[in-house]
Write an enzyme that holds these catalytic residues in place. Sequence first.
Site, PDB file in Angstrom:
ATOM      1  N   GLU A 174      32.975 -31.741 -32.708  1.00  0.00           N
ATOM      2  CA  GLU A 174      32.800 -30.444 -33.377  1.00  0.00           C
ATOM      3  C   GLU A 174      32.667 -30.601 -34.893  1.00  0.00           C
ATOM      4  O   GLU A 174      33.667 -30.686 -35.596  1.00  0.00           O
ATOM      5  CB  GLU A 174      33.983 -29.521 -33.054  1.00  0.00           C
ATOM      6  CG  GLU A 174      33.863 -28.160 -33.753  1.00  0.00           C
ATOM      7  CD  GLU A 174      35.005 -27.193 -33.448  1.00  0.00           C
ATOM      8  OE1 GLU A 174      35.981 -27.582 -32.781  1.00  0.00           O
ATOM      9  OE2 GLU A 174      34.913 -26.041 -33.897  1.00  0.00           O
ATOM     10  N   ARG A 196      54.155 -17.230 -27.148  1.00  0.00           N
ATOM     11  CA  ARG A 196      52.899 -18.006 -27.143  1.00  0.00           C
ATOM     12  C   ARG A 196      52.574 -18.476 -25.727  1.00  0.00           C
ATOM     13  O   ARG A 196      51.433 -18.466 -25.293  1.00  0.00           O
ATOM     14  CB  ARG A 196      53.009 -19.208 -28.108  1.00  0.00           C
ATOM     15  CG  ARG A 196      53.118 -18.792 -29.578  1.00  0.00           C
ATOM     16  CD  ARG A 196      53.003 -19.973 -30.521  1.00  0.00           C
ATOM     17  NE  ARG A 196      54.099 -20.928 -30.436  1.00  0.00           N
ATOM     18  CZ  ARG A 196      55.247 -20.854 -31.100  1.00  0.00           C
ATOM     19  NH1 ARG A 196      55.464 -19.833 -31.932  1.00  0.00           N
ATOM     20  NH2 ARG A 196      56.190 -21.778 -30.971  1.00  0.00           N
ATOM     21  N   LYS A 223      29.825 -29.465 -30.201  1.00  0.00           N
ATOM     22  CA  LYS A 223      30.274 -28.084 -30.483  1.00  0.00           C
ATOM     23  C   LYS A 223      29.905 -27.735 -31.928  1.00  0.00           C
ATOM     24  O   LYS A 223      30.683 -27.970 -32.848  1.00  0.00           O
ATOM     25  CB  LYS A 223      31.787 -27.990 -30.258  1.00  0.00           C
ATOM     26  CG  LYS A 223      32.375 -26.626 -30.604  1.00  0.00           C
ATOM     27  CD  LYS A 223      33.757 -26.452 -29.992  1.00  0.00           C
ATOM     28  CE  LYS A 223      34.399 -25.168 -30.472  1.00  0.00           C
ATOM     29  NZ  LYS A 223      35.605 -24.820 -29.714  1.00  0.00           N
ATOM     30  N   LYS A 262      39.088 -32.330 -27.935  1.00  0.00           N
ATOM     31  CA  LYS A 262      38.329 -31.722 -29.032  1.00  0.00           C
ATOM     32  C   LYS A 262      38.830 -32.221 -30.384  1.00  0.00           C
ATOM     33  O   LYS A 262      40.038 -32.399 -30.575  1.00  0.00           O
ATOM     34  CB  LYS A 262      38.485 -30.197 -28.987  1.00  0.00           C
ATOM     35  CG  LYS A 262      37.678 -29.478 -30.064  1.00  0.00           C
ATOM     36  CD  LYS A 262      38.092 -28.026 -30.240  1.00  0.00           C
ATOM     37  CE  LYS A 262      38.913 -27.860 -31.506  1.00  0.00           C
ATOM     38  NZ  LYS A 262      39.137 -26.440 -31.861  1.00  0.00           N
TER      39      LYS A 262
HETATM   40  P1  13P Z   1      36.149 -19.973 -32.940  1.00  0.00           P
HETATM   41  O1  13P Z   1      35.218 -19.674 -31.803  1.00  0.00           O
HETATM   42  O2  13P Z   1      37.180 -18.901 -33.179  1.00  0.00           O
HETATM   43  O3  13P Z   1      35.437 -20.416 -34.184  1.00  0.00           O
HETATM   44  O4  13P Z   1      37.032 -21.204 -32.477  1.00  0.00           O
HETATM   45  C1  13P Z   1      36.419 -22.254 -31.861  1.00  0.00           C
HETATM   46  C2  13P Z   1      37.175 -23.476 -32.152  1.00  0.00           C
HETATM   47  O5  13P Z   1      37.642 -24.142 -31.261  1.00  0.00           O
HETATM   48  C3  13P Z   1      37.334 -23.909 -33.540  1.00  0.00           C
HETATM   49  O6  13P Z   1      37.788 -25.216 -33.568  1.00  0.00           O
END
Ligand code: 13P
Length: 355
Positions: A177, A46, A219, A136
């Site tokens: 998000e 990873r 987001k 995030k």
């Molecule tokens: P995806 O662009 O694969 O949806 O992932 C973005 C992300 O950070 C989801 O939390």
Amino acid sequence: MTSRDLESVALMLVSEGKGILAADETTPTLTKRFDALGIQSTEQSRRTYREMLFTCPGAAEFISGAIMYDETIRQKSSGGAPLAEALTVQGILPGIKVDTGAKALAGSPEETVTEGLDGLRDRLREYRGMGARFAKWRAVIHLSDALPSAACVSANAHALARYASLCQEQELVPIVEPEVLMDGPHTIERCEEVTGMVLHAVFHALFEHGIALEGMLLKPNMILAGTECARQAPVEEVARATLRCLRRHVPAAVPGIVFLSGGQNARLATAHLNAINRLPGAKPWKASFSYGRALQDPALEAWHGRDANLPAGQRAFHHRARCNGAASVGKYSDAMEAASPTADDPLHSRDWRDD
Ligand code: 13P
């Protein structure tokens, strides 16, 4: 850090022609992605994979920030420096995922509420000390004729606002998000209706908690028909619906909107972003990307866990970063794909979504 400093970091994250790499998959999620390609998931593999992305030559021209997972921010590169430092030396801002996942919502078990508020202040302080400049938190909204419930929307909006408030207190720019999932047979109209309602609730909660809108990024999902809907809208229609919904619900003080890709095919995610940026009319915020799968899948496929393929993985990542950088200013074209280092755009496994 004043709210002015938060604002300047937020602006850096959406500077002209750049977007964010979401590389913050939890260990179980990344293990699923590795398993699908027969790559063994170990702490070392990873780390190698993340280091391949973070040290990709030239990527900083298109990538402003990278979101890490807790394991990654504690890892060191092969040269012995923390991975966060490998980003900063290139001019990429380190970010960190701080929620602890979407858990079944009591009373409505088909829905989820995102957890992670307990002890968050101390974790944010520690991450800031490790070099993170932004964070995030992902809320997940399931959509059907009957869902989401009002309880799900308000619980997730409240958690996002508490997270954002703690981030700003601890001098980190919060990426907020709220993801309305694309799974299911719903129409594009239903996606627009629900996304609008969710954004309205989220900004109401952010207002109640006194969030400095200038020092955050949103987001969101794009406005798309569900994956099982018979009518998939063309690119232009997706762009128009997405921009209309955001104009109605996102205050002009927010410096940037960085879309998630949500399981869209990599090239389609780029085409949608490009079309959004080519639409005429007022767009008070930058519209860019914070893609996970749509930036990483071709690179993961090209690398396939083999050291000999590290340069090929970096070329694949650089290509998608370049295409999305162009899309963030409406300058992407099909011709750019002709230069693609990968023969085919690998199909996503939508089950690779983070938990
Ligand atoms: P995806 O662009 O694969 O949806 O992932 C973005 C992300 O950070 C989801 O939390």
